[in-house]
Design a protein around this motif. Structure first.
Motif, PDB file in Angstrom:
ATOM      1  N   ASP A 293      43.086  32.600  76.129  1.00  0.00           N
ATOM      2  CA  ASP A 293      44.262  32.895  75.700  1.00  0.00           C
ATOM      3  C   ASP A 293      44.614  32.165  74.422  1.00  0.00           C
ATOM      4  OD1 ASP A 293      47.230  33.707  76.331  1.00  0.00           O
ATOM      5  OD2 ASP A 293      47.476  31.513  76.319  1.00  0.00           O
ATOM      6  N   TYR A 294      44.336  30.885  74.164  1.00  0.00           N
ATOM      7  CA  TYR A 294      44.734  30.337  72.769  1.00  0.00           C
ATOM      8  C   TYR A 294      43.837  31.105  71.661  1.00  0.00           C
ATOM      9  CZ  TYR A 294      44.142  26.875  69.146  1.00  0.00           C
ATOM     10  OH  TYR A 294      43.982  26.269  67.735  1.00  0.00           O
ATOM     11  N   LEU A 295      42.523  31.593  72.178  1.00  0.00           N
ATOM     12  CA  LEU A 295      41.707  32.340  71.094  1.00  0.00           C
ATOM     13  C   LEU A 295      42.527  33.562  70.889  1.00  0.00           C
ATOM     14  CD1 LEU A 295      38.318  31.575  72.274  1.00  0.00           C
ATOM     15  CD2 LEU A 295      39.187  30.385  70.372  1.00  0.00           C
ATOM     16  N   THR A 296      42.915  34.270  71.819  1.00  0.00           N
ATOM     17  CA  THR A 296      43.746  35.711  71.576  1.00  0.00           C
ATOM     18  C   THR A 296      44.905  35.324  70.890  1.00  0.00           C
ATOM     19  OG1 THR A 296      42.991  36.502  73.812  1.00  0.00           O
ATOM     20  CG2 THR A 296      44.906  37.355  72.752  1.00  0.00           C
ATOM     21  N   ARG A 297      45.558  34.275  71.015  1.00  0.00           N
ATOM     22  CA  ARG A 297      46.985  34.055  70.236  1.00  0.00           C
ATOM     23  C   ARG A 297      46.675  33.595  68.917  1.00  0.00           C
ATOM     24  NH1 ARG A 297      50.249  36.345  73.880  1.00  0.00           N
ATOM     25  NH2 ARG A 297      50.119  35.613  76.085  1.00  0.00           N
ATOM     26  N   VAL A 298      45.608  32.791  68.773  1.00  0.00           N
ATOM     27  CA  VAL A 298      45.438  32.609  67.275  1.00  0.00           C
ATOM     28  C   VAL A 298      44.937  33.785  66.464  1.00  0.00           C
ATOM     29  CG1 VAL A 298      43.691  31.313  65.880  1.00  0.00           C
ATOM     30  CG2 VAL A 298      44.796  30.419  67.759  1.00  0.00           C
ATOM     31  N   ASN A 299      44.040  34.588  67.286  1.00  0.00           N
ATOM     32  CA  ASN A 299      43.901  35.842  66.473  1.00  0.00           C
ATOM     33  C   ASN A 299      45.026  36.775  66.114  1.00  0.00           C
ATOM     34  OD1 ASN A 299      40.943  35.419  66.101  1.00  0.00           O
ATOM     35  ND2 ASN A 299      40.421  36.036  68.214  1.00  0.00           N
ATOM     36  N   GLN A 300      45.863  36.740  67.107  1.00  0.00           N
ATOM     37  CA  GLN A 300      47.184  37.611  66.794  1.00  0.00           C
ATOM     38  C   GLN A 300      47.920  36.896  65.557  1.00  0.00           C
ATOM     39  OE1 GLN A 300      48.646  37.440  70.820  1.00  0.00           O
ATOM     40  NE2 GLN A 300      47.608  39.317  71.553  1.00  0.00           N
ATOM     41  N   LEU A 301      48.025  35.692  65.603  1.00  0.00           N
ATOM     42  CA  LEU A 301      48.797  35.137  64.666  1.00  0.00           C
ATOM     43  C   LEU A 301      48.085  35.439  63.274  1.00  0.00           C
ATOM     44  CD1 LEU A 301      50.450  32.913  63.110  1.00  0.00           C
ATOM     45  CD2 LEU A 301      48.716  31.025  63.877  1.00  0.00           C
ATOM     46  N   LEU A 302      46.728  35.338  63.191  1.00  0.00           N
ATOM     47  CA  LEU A 302      45.873  35.756  62.048  1.00  0.00           C
ATOM     48  C   LEU A 302      46.345  37.099  61.375  1.00  0.00           C
ATOM     49  CD1 LEU A 302      43.992  34.976  59.591  1.00  0.00           C
ATOM     50  CD2 LEU A 302      41.819  35.640  61.034  1.00  0.00           C
ATOM     51  N   ALA A 303      46.212  37.895  62.555  1.00  0.00           N
ATOM     52  CA  ALA A 303      46.648  39.457  62.204  1.00  0.00           C
ATOM     53  C   ALA A 303      48.095  39.632  61.899  1.00  0.00           C
ATOM     54  CB  ALA A 303      46.437  40.321  63.404  1.00  0.00           C
ATOM     55  N   ALA A 304      48.954  39.104  62.326  1.00  0.00           N
ATOM     56  CA  ALA A 304      50.422  39.007  61.677  1.00  0.00           C
ATOM     57  C   ALA A 304      50.310  38.351  60.498  1.00  0.00           C
ATOM     58  CB  ALA A 304      51.270  38.017  62.829  1.00  0.00           C
ATOM     59  N   ALA A 305      49.825  37.315  60.095  1.00  0.00           N
ATOM     60  CA  ALA A 305      49.932  36.504  58.900  1.00  0.00           C
ATOM     61  C   ALA A 305      49.297  37.326  57.747  1.00  0.00           C
ATOM     62  CB  ALA A 305      49.112  35.292  59.051  1.00  0.00           C
ATOM     63  N   GLN A 306      48.516  38.481  58.123  1.00  0.00           N
ATOM     64  CA  GLN A 306      48.040  39.383  57.010  1.00  0.00           C
ATOM     65  C   GLN A 306      48.893  40.457  56.859  1.00  0.00           C
ATOM     66  OE1 GLN A 306      44.135  39.934  58.735  1.00  0.00           O
ATOM     67  NE2 GLN A 306      43.201  38.291  57.899  1.00  0.00           N
TER      68      GLN A 306
ATOM     69  N   SER B 114      53.343  41.702  56.905  1.00  0.00           N
ATOM     70  CA  SER B 114      54.617  41.123  55.968  1.00  0.00           C
ATOM     71  C   SER B 114      55.675  41.064  56.959  1.00  0.00           C
ATOM     72  CB  SER B 114      54.881  42.196  55.016  1.00  0.00           C
ATOM     73  OG  SER B 114      55.114  43.605  55.433  1.00  0.00           O
ATOM     74  N   ASP B 115      55.391  41.407  58.332  1.00  0.00           N
ATOM     75  CA  ASP B 115      56.707  41.280  59.334  1.00  0.00           C
ATOM     76  C   ASP B 115      56.992  39.671  59.729  1.00  0.00           C
ATOM     77  OD1 ASP B 115      58.293  41.286  61.453  1.00  0.00           O
ATOM     78  OD2 ASP B 115      57.326  42.959  62.447  1.00  0.00           O
ATOM     79  N   LEU B 116      57.863  39.007  58.852  1.00  0.00           N
ATOM     80  CA  LEU B 116      57.991  37.736  59.221  1.00  0.00           C
ATOM     81  C   LEU B 116      58.648  37.378  60.653  1.00  0.00           C
ATOM     82  CD1 LEU B 116      58.159  35.000  57.916  1.00  0.00           C
ATOM     83  CD2 LEU B 116      60.239  35.023  57.010  1.00  0.00           C
ATOM     84  N   ALA B 117      59.238  38.196  61.316  1.00  0.00           N
ATOM     85  CA  ALA B 117      59.858  38.132  62.457  1.00  0.00           C
ATOM     86  C   ALA B 117      58.329  38.034  63.701  1.00  0.00           C
ATOM     87  CB  ALA B 117      60.571  39.024  63.078  1.00  0.00           C
ATOM     88  N   LEU B 118      57.399  38.841  63.246  1.00  0.00           N
ATOM     89  CA  LEU B 118      56.229  38.969  64.215  1.00  0.00           C
ATOM     90  C   LEU B 118      55.565  37.699  63.996  1.00  0.00           C
ATOM     91  CD1 LEU B 118      54.137  40.439  66.054  1.00  0.00           C
ATOM     92  CD2 LEU B 118      53.263  41.479  63.957  1.00  0.00           C
ATOM     93  N   ILE B 119      55.233  37.245  62.499  1.00  0.00           N
ATOM     94  CA  ILE B 119      54.519  36.117  62.301  1.00  0.00           C
ATOM     95  C   ILE B 119      55.158  34.726  63.006  1.00  0.00           C
ATOM     96  CG2 ILE B 119      54.289  34.519  60.359  1.00  0.00           C
ATOM     97  CD1 ILE B 119      54.067  36.941  58.317  1.00  0.00           C
ATOM     98  N   LYS B 120      56.596  34.786  62.942  1.00  0.00           N
ATOM     99  CA  LYS B 120      57.085  33.741  63.411  1.00  0.00           C
ATOM    100  C   LYS B 120      57.015  33.587  65.176  1.00  0.00           C
ATOM    101  CE  LYS B 120      60.989  32.884  60.499  1.00  0.00           C
ATOM    102  NZ  LYS B 120      62.597  32.742  59.887  1.00  0.00           N
TER     103      LYS B 120
END
Length: 156
Positions: free
Chosen positions: A112-125, A127-133
């Motif tokens: 779960d942690y690895l999935t969430r971190v990968n999702q964070l990296l995808a969001a960070a790449q 420009s959707d700040l709401a998704l990033i947060k």
């Protein structure tokens, strides 16, 4: 009279006194699994904290800086788990016995942690700040959930 040697002596005694207050045993295992895990988790925290400040609007969002942090977190995300070996449940660990007794659940928490971190990296790449947060908050929830189930905050 020169007060420097006296001040230095007081500083040395103060350091010794403060170190004596730490009653936690040292990691004496030859492979130092606990020490290695702790170092990685501290690095996780140092990397994730600034992103958390952005998510809570306490720090300005800098896309380049944020993306670098997300990439760093993703590179580290899988590193601590192999350090939870069968012979790594010894003081000064803060891991609950559930890490070893409920290995399948612990693996689910890791995934779960690895999935969430990968999702964070995808969001960070993006420009959707709401998704990033939101992604930062999901990583932090994953950390909290795992700590609740598998970490003894009073030491063990």
């Amino acid at each position: 009279m020169n007060k420097l040697p006296y001040a230095a002596l007081i500083a040395v005694f103060a350091c010794l006194a403060l170190s004596a207050c730490n009653d936690e045993p040292k990691d004496m295992h030859p492979d130092q699994w606990v020490t290695q895990r702790r170092a990685l988790f501290k690095q996780f925290t140092r990397t994730l904290e600034p992103m958390g400040l952005v998510a809570r609007d306490r720090k300005d969002y800098n896309a380049r800086e944020f993306n670098i942090s997300a990439l760093e977190l993703q590179k580290m995300a899988s590193q601590p788990w192999p350090l939870f070996t069968a012979d790594s449940n010894y003081p000064p660990t803060h891991a609950k016995p559930a890490v070893w007794l409920q290995a399948a659940e612990f693996k689910v928490a890791q995934d779960d942690y690895l999935t969430r971190v990968n999702q964070l990296l995808a969001a960070a790449q993006g420009s959707d700040l709401a998704l990033i947060k939101s992604s930062v908050n999901e990583v932090q929830k994953s950390c909290k959930s795992c700590h609740t189930q598998f970490r003894n905050d009073t030491g063990s």
